[in-house]
Enzyme design. Structure first.
Site, short mmCIF file in Angstrom:
data_model
loop_
_atom_site.label_atom_id
_atom_site.label_comp_id
_atom_site.label_asym_id
_atom_site.label_seq_id
_atom_site.Cartn_x
_atom_site.Cartn_y
_atom_site.Cartn_z
N ASP A 83 0.85 -1.13 0.08
CA ASP A 83 0.07 0.05 0.00
C ASP A 83 1.10 1.29 0.07
O ASP A 83 1.51 1.52 0.96
CB ASP A 83 -0.82 0.10 1.17
CG ASP A 83 -1.95 1.19 1.09
OD1 ASP A 83 -1.94 1.90 0.08
OD2 ASP A 83 -2.80 1.46 2.11
C1 BGC Z 1 -4.65 3.59 0.36
C2 BGC Z 1 -5.10 2.49 -0.55
C3 BGC Z 1 -5.19 2.83 -1.80
C4 BGC Z 1 -3.70 3.56 -2.32
C5 BGC Z 1 -3.76 4.12 -3.98
C6 BGC Z 1 -3.31 4.37 0.01
O1 BGC Z 1 -3.15 5.63 0.58
O2 BGC Z 1 -4.29 3.33 1.81
O3 BGC Z 1 -6.39 2.22 -0.01
O4 BGC Z 1 -5.52 1.93 -2.81
O5 BGC Z 1 -3.30 4.73 -1.28
O6 BGC Z 1 -3.99 4.99 -3.94
#
Ligand code: BGC
Length: 766
Positions: free
Chosen positions: A289
């Protein structure tokens, strides 16, 4: 820590390439294993590492991200995919660099946070879950996939299946609530919706279940915070939805930001290899993530090279934004900290996904400009979104059948969320077009028709504190703060309130009060709006509270004082029309809560499937008892339990029966109940079945959801609803983490919500 800024589109020219050749036609290629092995044999170590790199596109920049020079890196074979780039034209242009300029011409994945719809936006996931309708939920994901794929996207970072029992955590809005059984059903429905079991089509996309694991249980409800949980709780309560998504064939998994057993998930080999691959048989790839790899430096796990090697060794294949893999893995190979085989394996899994999507046959498969023009935000998708949104609304109170409203007379629509189209789609709606969302004001005007006079006033700002409002209305989700004084706003509101037959108060949270990094310590409606509501009630006019929220709120005062409360979450691009459909009775509310609404923030974490303690309270009235498990200043029960939701009609349960009071391990028992619509409207009811395992080798919850059916009944109609219980529903993880059912007595409860005590019993015998 991380601030996301949506900035204006980058412009294709930035990449310095213009399209010369026409898109390639689909070609026949070798079977996957052979094809990918051959490709891998041609790749340099740098190119293999390049496949593991996932930068952002530049459309969306992130405070902590360092993904510059994207185009140059693609050309050099240093990029496996890009995310959050929007439009076919741009995606085509970028794909062209990969497949026409880079040495090996490997196509890119294009990911996006398509969380609850694309341009046609559905209710936030917590709202969608409140439909308890798996077909509708699957359909919403299917429409999202169709629209996203029509716009060039082939990979979504959804579903988010993190169980949460803590409404302080802002991302409770992005999941399906507190229950592992319901959460697992929804996880399956979402994966099926996106992937349709066939990634070779051009209108399905790769799904990514997230955030693995336990992201919904941070200490104190504070986002990204430490998680500390027993394994037995992980396996019984928090793991099931991830596992269900894996079994439904989800193509990818996203690691969570939090630590587990003292090791961040991104570097946790037990989690990523032992559980995910060995125990559950996951065959796809795992992506971090965001900056999950460099964040391990802050966690205190070592420098960038160390944490990147830790992640690869744990079982992570793709590095989102962090560039730890890109910049350090080669050195780690040279120093013997990771092996070439590990890198080969990671690259293979990513290439497999590209193969499965058909990108090697046609890298422009999702780049059909005609589809982009005709399949996105269509009338029929919006109609479906409106109907789904209506079914996600939860009627929390309706004294004297104040609702539905008549389509005549004068309505005073008051509140900062009443004319707030920017806030209807809710958090994490990257592709939505806020300008096109339907506000409640517009919805009421449309559905109320010509005989209904609608007067509108803002009444108050979101909160007295302008700085708070700024934090709560980021990403363009403005509430157009009014510079008049609170008194001036109130005078205007009371003036129209006094001219009305009924007041509709549109109050609650703004969209960005929940979602990522929006944890709260106070779960009430902001004070300015609470004061407005009490002033409106003093007029003596009937008041309907249309509540907007991304989480369970504490509504004790509202429940005591307001005659009707309709919880509408953030219901998506068609929210205003859907809410109006329900307010005027075109649709009968049928949503049920999937997360408990507490009486006080002090009760959190709160959930229905709790254990009993050795000193349970001995009375049902909630009277305090010394040396029993209770509070001196609050009752134990929530305000609204899990599974709760009213209808304009009433349902009566009768004749609960079980086919046998004994059951062998290889048998099933049938539980039947008659449900009758005893009110004046046709309506839908979610019939819920819970079990209690009365004696176990480990303590067992007081109730566990094990079945539900959403049925539609006409006025006066009766239906016998049948559930089958097999030994599977009776299994749990014991202290050795074996998944077993133990012989003994079980209670089976069937009713309208989790507080029912309508039960039958049986015994499981060996
Ligand atoms: C979030 C994710 C998301 C990713 C990409 C992160 O900050 O926790 O859920 O998919 O960003 O945008």
């Amino acid at each position: 820590m991380k601030i996301k800024l949506i900035i204006l589109l980058f412009g294709l020219s930035l990449f310095g390439y213009s399209q010369k050749k026409s898109p390639k036609k689909q070609v026949k290629i070798k079977p996957r294993t052979e094809f990918v092995a051959e490709l891998l044999s041609k790749m340099t170590l740098e190119e293999k590492i390049g496949q593991l790199n996932l930068p952002t596109s530049g459309d969306i920049t992130t405070g902590a991200a360092s993904s510059s020079n994207v185009a140059k890196n693609i050309e050099d074979g240093k990029v496996g995919g890009l995310f959050n780039i929007k439009s076919v034209q741009k995606i085509k242009e970028v794909q062209k660099i990969a497949v026409e300029i880079s040495r090996l011409k490997i196509p890119l994945l294009f990911g996006m946070d398509v969380i609850h719809g694309y341009e046609t936006t559905f209710p936030i996931p917590l709202g969608l879950s409140a439909t308890w309708d798996m077909k509708l939920i699957e359909r919403s994901a299917q429409i999202a996939a169709q629209e996203a794929s029509a716009d060039g996207i082939n990979w979504t970072f959804s579903p988010m299946v993190d169980i949460s029992r803590d409404p302080r955590w802002g991302r409770v809005s992005e999941g399906s609530g507190e229950d592992p059984f319901l959460g697992s059903e929804i996880a399956k429905a979402m994966v099926n919706g996106y992937q349709q079991n066939d990634l070779s089509k051009n209108n399905t996309i790769l799904s990514c279940v997230k955030h693995f694991a336990l992201y919904g249980a941070p200490e104190a409800g504070r986002d990204y915070n430490t998680v500390d949980m027993s394994r037995i709780k992980m396996y019984n309560d928090y793991f099931p939805p991830y596992k269900a998504a894996i079994h439904a064939g989800v193509g990818s998994v996203m690691a969570s930001f939090n630590e587990i057993d003292g090791i961040p998930a991104t570097g946790n080999k037990w989690l990523m290899t032992d559980v995910l691959r060995k125990q559950w048989g996951f065959k796809g790839f795992v992506v971090t993530d965001f900056t999950g790899i460099p964040e391990m430096i802050e966690h205190g796990m070592g420098d960038l090279q160390t944490v990147s090697a830790l992640a690869l060794n744990a079982g992570i294949e793709m590095d989102m934004v962090g560039e730890g893999f890109l910049t350090t893995l080669k050195k780690s190979v040279e120093e013997g900290k990771v092996t070439i085989e590990q890198i080969d394996n990671a690259a293979r899994l990513i290439l497999n996904a590209k193969y499965d999507l058909g990108l090697f046959q046609d890298p422009y498969k999702y780049c059909d400009e005609n589809r982009a023009k005709t399949e996105i935000f269509t009338k029929s998708h919006r109609d479906e979104a409106r109907s789904i949104a209506a079914q996600s609304l939860v009627l929390l109170k309706n004294s004297n059948q104040l609702l539905p409203l008549k389509k005549s007379g004068t309505i005073a629509l008051i509140g900062p969320l009443a004319d707030a189209k920017e806030n209807m789609a809710g958090t994490w709606s990257v592709a939505t077009n806020m300008e096109k969302s339907i506000s409640l004001l517009a919805g009421i005007q449309e559905v109320g028709g010509k005989d209904t006079k609608v007067l509108y006033a803002k009444g108050s700002n979101l909160d007295y504190d302008a700085a708070f409002e700024e934090k709560a209305t980021m990403f363009g989700k403005t509430l157009h703060r009014d510079n008049r004084t609170s008194e001036e706003l109130l005078v205007e509101a009371l003036k129209i309130a006094n001219q009305s037959d009924v007041i509709v108060a549109a109050l609650g949270e703004s969209a960005e009060m929940s979602g990522e990094s929006s944890s709260r310590t106070n779960l009430e409606i902001p004070q300015a709006q609470k004061d407005l509501l009490q002033a409106l009630l003093k007029t003596g006019k009937p008041v309907v509270l249309v509540l907007f929220t991304g989480r369970p709120l504490v509504l004790v005062q509202e429940n005591e004082t307001v005659p009707a409360i309709l919880n509408t979450w953030f219901a998506g691009s068609e929210a205003g029309s859907a809410i109006a459909d329900v307010l005027f009775g075109n649709e009968n509310p049928s949503g049920k809560l999937t997360a408990t609404f507490p009486r006080s923030v002090g009760q959190v974490p709160i959930y229905y499937n709790q254990k009993n303690t050795g000193r349970p309270l001995g009375n049902k009235e909630g009277k305090f008892e010394k040396f029993r498990s209770n509070y001196i200043d609050e009752r134990n029960e929530p305000l609204y339990p899990f599974g709760f939701g009213l209808s304009y009609t009433t349902f009566e349960y009768s004749n609960l029966k079980i086919s046998s009071d004994k059951m062998n391990y290889n048998e099933n028992v049938k539980v039947t109940v008659d449900v009758t619509n005893t009110g004046n409207y046709e309506g839908k009811e979610v019939v819920q079945l819970y079990i209690r395992d009365l004696v176990g080798s480990v303590t067992r919850p007081l109730k566990e959801l094990k079945g539900f059916q959403k049925i539609a009944l006409k006025k006066g109609e009766k239906q016998t609803v049948t559930f089958e219980i097999s030994v599977e529903e009776l299994k749990f993880y014991n202290s050795e983490l074996q998944f077993i059912a133990e012989p003994g007595s079980f209670d089976v409860f069937v009713g309208t919500n989790s507080s029912t005590d309508n039960k039958v019993s049986f015994e499981l015998i060996k």
